[in-house]
Design a protein around this motif. Structure first.
Motif, PDB file in Angstrom:
ATOM      1  N   LEU A  79       0.814  -1.223   0.169  1.00 59.33           N
ATOM      2  CA  LEU A  79       0.169  -0.100   0.017  1.00 59.33           C
ATOM      3  C   LEU A  79       0.928   1.184  -0.167  1.00 59.33           C
ATOM      4  CD1 LEU A  79      -2.565  -0.994   2.778  1.00 59.33           C
ATOM      5  CD2 LEU A  79      -2.961  -1.204   0.263  1.00 59.33           C
ATOM      6  N   ALA A  80       0.364   2.529  -0.546  1.00 62.30           N
ATOM      7  CA  ALA A  80       1.230   3.677  -0.614  1.00 62.30           C
ATOM      8  C   ALA A  80       0.068   4.641  -0.038  1.00 62.30           C
ATOM      9  CB  ALA A  80       1.476   3.991  -2.144  1.00 62.30           C
ATOM     10  N   PRO A  81       0.365   5.257   1.187  1.00 60.86           N
ATOM     11  CA  PRO A  81      -0.312   6.340   1.539  1.00 60.86           C
ATOM     12  C   PRO A  81      -0.037   7.669   1.025  1.00 60.86           C
ATOM     13  CG  PRO A  81       1.321   5.945   3.073  1.00 60.86           C
ATOM     14  CD  PRO A  81       1.564   4.809   2.077  1.00 60.86           C
ATOM     15  N   ASP A  82      -0.719   8.583   1.079  1.00 59.86           N
ATOM     16  CA  ASP A  82      -0.310   9.891   0.555  1.00 59.86           C
ATOM     17  C   ASP A  82       0.687  10.617   1.359  1.00 59.86           C
ATOM     18  OD1 ASP A  82      -2.271  10.193  -1.743  1.00 59.86           O
ATOM     19  OD2 ASP A  82      -3.728  10.179  -0.369  1.00 59.86           O
ATOM     20  N   VAL A  83       0.664  10.302   2.566  1.00 63.62           N
ATOM     21  CA  VAL A  83       1.752  10.825   3.572  1.00 63.62           C
ATOM     22  C   VAL A  83       2.003   9.848   4.642  1.00 63.62           C
ATOM     23  CG1 VAL A  83       2.426  12.510   5.098  1.00 63.62           C
ATOM     24  CG2 VAL A  83       1.105  13.286   3.206  1.00 63.62           C
ATOM     25  N   ALA A  84       3.206   9.540   4.923  1.00 61.24           N
ATOM     26  CA  ALA A  84       3.420   8.335   6.122  1.00 61.24           C
ATOM     27  C   ALA A  84       4.198   8.950   6.925  1.00 61.24           C
ATOM     28  CB  ALA A  84       4.121   7.422   5.533  1.00 61.24           C
ATOM     29  N   PHE A  85       4.260   8.570   8.321  1.00 55.95           N
ATOM     30  CA  PHE A  85       5.187   8.857   9.221  1.00 55.95           C
ATOM     31  C   PHE A  85       5.633   7.309  10.083  1.00 55.95           C
ATOM     32  CE2 PHE A  85       5.589   9.248  14.069  1.00 55.95           C
ATOM     33  CZ  PHE A  85       7.061   9.803  14.042  1.00 55.95           C
ATOM     34  N   LEU A  86       7.095   7.513  10.074  1.00 52.50           N
ATOM     35  CA  LEU A  86       7.614   6.453  10.808  1.00 52.50           C
ATOM     36  C   LEU A  86       8.351   6.839  12.037  1.00 52.50           C
ATOM     37  CD1 LEU A  86       9.081   4.282   7.591  1.00 52.50           C
ATOM     38  CD2 LEU A  86       7.648   3.501   9.302  1.00 52.50           C
ATOM     39  N   GLN A  87       8.578   6.406  13.193  1.00 51.01           N
ATOM     40  CA  GLN A  87       9.074   6.784  14.364  1.00 51.01           C
ATOM     41  C   GLN A  87      10.421   6.165  14.208  1.00 51.01           C
ATOM     42  OE1 GLN A  87       7.239   4.871  17.806  1.00 51.01           O
ATOM     43  NE2 GLN A  87       5.284   6.194  17.383  1.00 51.01           N
ATOM     44  N   THR A  88      11.479   6.854  14.701  1.00 48.87           N
ATOM     45  CA  THR A  88      12.967   6.647  14.563  1.00 48.87           C
ATOM     46  C   THR A  88      13.300   5.170  15.078  1.00 48.87           C
ATOM     47  OG1 THR A  88      13.447   9.146  14.987  1.00 48.87           O
ATOM     48  CG2 THR A  88      15.206   7.364  15.405  1.00 48.87           C
ATOM     49  N   SER A  89      12.533   4.899  15.953  1.00 48.66           N
ATOM     50  CA  SER A  89      12.668   3.581  16.745  1.00 48.66           C
ATOM     51  C   SER A  89      12.352   2.253  15.665  1.00 48.66           C
ATOM     52  CB  SER A  89      11.863   3.336  17.890  1.00 48.66           C
ATOM     53  OG  SER A  89      10.497   3.297  17.439  1.00 48.66           O
ATOM     54  N   ARG A  90      11.783   2.656  14.629  1.00 49.02           N
ATOM     55  CA  ARG A  90      11.483   1.772  13.372  1.00 49.02           C
ATOM     56  C   ARG A  90      12.471   1.501  12.325  1.00 49.02           C
ATOM     57  NH1 ARG A  90       6.094   1.666  11.851  1.00 49.02           N
ATOM     58  NH2 ARG A  90       6.811  -0.494  11.009  1.00 49.02           N
ATOM     59  N   ILE A  91      13.232   2.628  12.562  1.00 46.07           N
ATOM     60  CA  ILE A  91      14.195   2.899  11.237  1.00 46.07           C
ATOM     61  C   ILE A  91      15.389   2.461  11.776  1.00 46.07           C
ATOM     62  CG2 ILE A  91      15.351   4.206   9.537  1.00 46.07           C
ATOM     63  CD1 ILE A  91      12.760   6.202  10.338  1.00 46.07           C
ATOM     64  N   ALA A  92      16.259   1.488  11.297  1.00 44.79           N
ATOM     65  CA  ALA A  92      17.399   0.820  11.871  1.00 44.79           C
ATOM     66  C   ALA A  92      18.355   1.537  10.893  1.00 44.79           C
ATOM     67  CB  ALA A  92      17.633  -0.673  11.433  1.00 44.79           C
ATOM     68  N   GLY A  93      18.751   2.725  11.371  1.00 37.47           N
ATOM     69  CA  GLY A  93      19.787   3.627  10.817  1.00 37.47           C
ATOM     70  C   GLY A  93      19.515   4.165   9.348  1.00 37.47           C
ATOM     71  N   ARG A  94      18.690   3.322   8.728  1.00 31.43           N
ATOM     72  CA  ARG A  94      18.647   3.980   7.220  1.00 31.43           C
ATOM     73  C   ARG A  94      17.335   3.095   6.736  1.00 31.43           C
ATOM     74  NH1 ARG A  94      23.383   4.047   2.924  1.00 31.43           N
ATOM     75  NH2 ARG A  94      21.860   4.517   1.356  1.00 31.43           N
ATOM     76  N   LEU A  95      16.732   3.776   5.832  1.00 31.13           N
ATOM     77  CA  LEU A  95      15.271   3.089   5.306  1.00 31.13           C
ATOM     78  C   LEU A  95      15.849   2.157   4.067  1.00 31.13           C
ATOM     79  CD1 LEU A  95      13.206   6.472   4.821  1.00 31.13           C
ATOM     80  CD2 LEU A  95      12.501   4.411   6.215  1.00 31.13           C
ATOM     81  N   PRO A  96      15.185   1.267   3.857  1.00 34.28           N
ATOM     82  CA  PRO A  96      15.646   0.145   2.855  1.00 34.28           C
ATOM     83  C   PRO A  96      15.412   0.807   1.436  1.00 34.28           C
ATOM     84  CG  PRO A  96      13.280  -0.245   3.772  1.00 34.28           C
ATOM     85  CD  PRO A  96      13.859   0.708   4.582  1.00 34.28           C
ATOM     86  N   LYS A  97      15.967   0.468   0.241  1.00 35.84           N
ATOM     87  CA  LYS A  97      15.853   0.790  -0.875  1.00 35.84           C
ATOM     88  C   LYS A  97      14.408   0.500  -1.502  1.00 35.84           C
ATOM     89  CE  LYS A  97      20.467   1.658  -2.305  1.00 35.84           C
ATOM     90  NZ  LYS A  97      20.389   3.110  -1.563  1.00 35.84           N
ATOM     91  N   GLY A  98      13.903  -0.859  -1.120  1.00 34.47           N
ATOM     92  CA  GLY A  98      12.611  -1.214  -1.621  1.00 34.47           C
ATOM     93  C   GLY A  98      11.515  -0.699  -0.688  1.00 34.47           C
ATOM     94  N   TYR A  99      10.465  -1.399  -0.642  1.00 35.67           N
ATOM     95  CA  TYR A  99       9.426  -1.191   0.159  1.00 35.67           C
ATOM     96  C   TYR A  99       9.597  -1.552   1.804  1.00 35.67           C
ATOM     97  CZ  TYR A  99       6.917  -1.680  -4.466  1.00 35.67           C
ATOM     98  OH  TYR A  99       6.563  -1.702  -5.690  1.00 35.67           O
TER      99      TYR A  99
END
Length: 182
Positions: A79-99
């Motif tokens: 799914l692709a929302p119009d806007v999204a927010f991810l908390q820092t705790s869910r990002i392991a240093g960097r976002l994946p290149k894929g989904y």
């Protein structure tokens, strides 16, 4: 003559950017029309307001439209929302290149004139079932924001009211009317 393979997995979808705006719903490709200019303005406004709150506080990241979230496997749903927010705790240093694997903490959906109420309700349920803490459904026609929490209760805010971040974004607030003005 070229043979076109059906797209039923997140990996196949990611490898086919030429498809344009679409989502994968339980292994079924759902094509979507490009959004109109009013829709785009509202999406940019919400993303900007959120980013201006989130970034200086190092709370996480705000992602724009067309960012895919792989929320289920076998059959795959992206799914692709119009806007999204991810908390820092869910990002392991960097976002994946894929989904992104999993749902965002907050998904914002801005309605288009051709959206059907039943489809919007189903998508909200998909986001909540996938683990979203909150979903905002923004309706340009009525100039309202419907806020869904993890408890699945809905609160409809009208233009004279204030949208807050609740437990997810403590201290965040913005006027609902401001979302719809240029």
């Amino acid at each position: 003559m070229a043979t076109v393979q059906p797209i039923t997995t997140a990996e196949q979808l990611f490898q086919a950017p030429e498809l344009g705006r679409c989502e994968l719903l339980r292994g079924e490709l759902i094509m979507m029309s490009p959004a109109g200019s009013e829709h785009g303005m509202i999406v940019a406004e919400i993303a900007g307001i959120l980013r201006d709150f989130v970034k200086p506080r190092a709370l996480g990241v705000v992602l724009g439209a067309e960012t895919g979230f792989r929320v289920s496997n076998d059959p795959d749903t992206v799914l692709a929302p119009d806007v999204a927010f991810l908390q820092t705790s869910r990002i392991a240093g960097r976002l994946p290149k894929g989904y992104f694997p999993g749902a965002p903490d907050l998904a914002v959906e801005v309605l288009s004139p051709n959206d059907r109420a039943s489809e919007v309700v189903a998508k909200v349920q998909d986001w909540l079932n996938a683990g979203c803490t909150g979903v905002w459904v923004v309706d340009p026609k009525s100039q309202t924001v419907t806020v869904y929490g993890a408890d699945r209760k809905a609160a409809i805010l009208v233009s004279a009211e204030t949208l807050t971040g609740g437990d997810l974004l403590p201290g965040f607030s913005t006027s609902v009317a401001g979302i719809f003005t240029m």
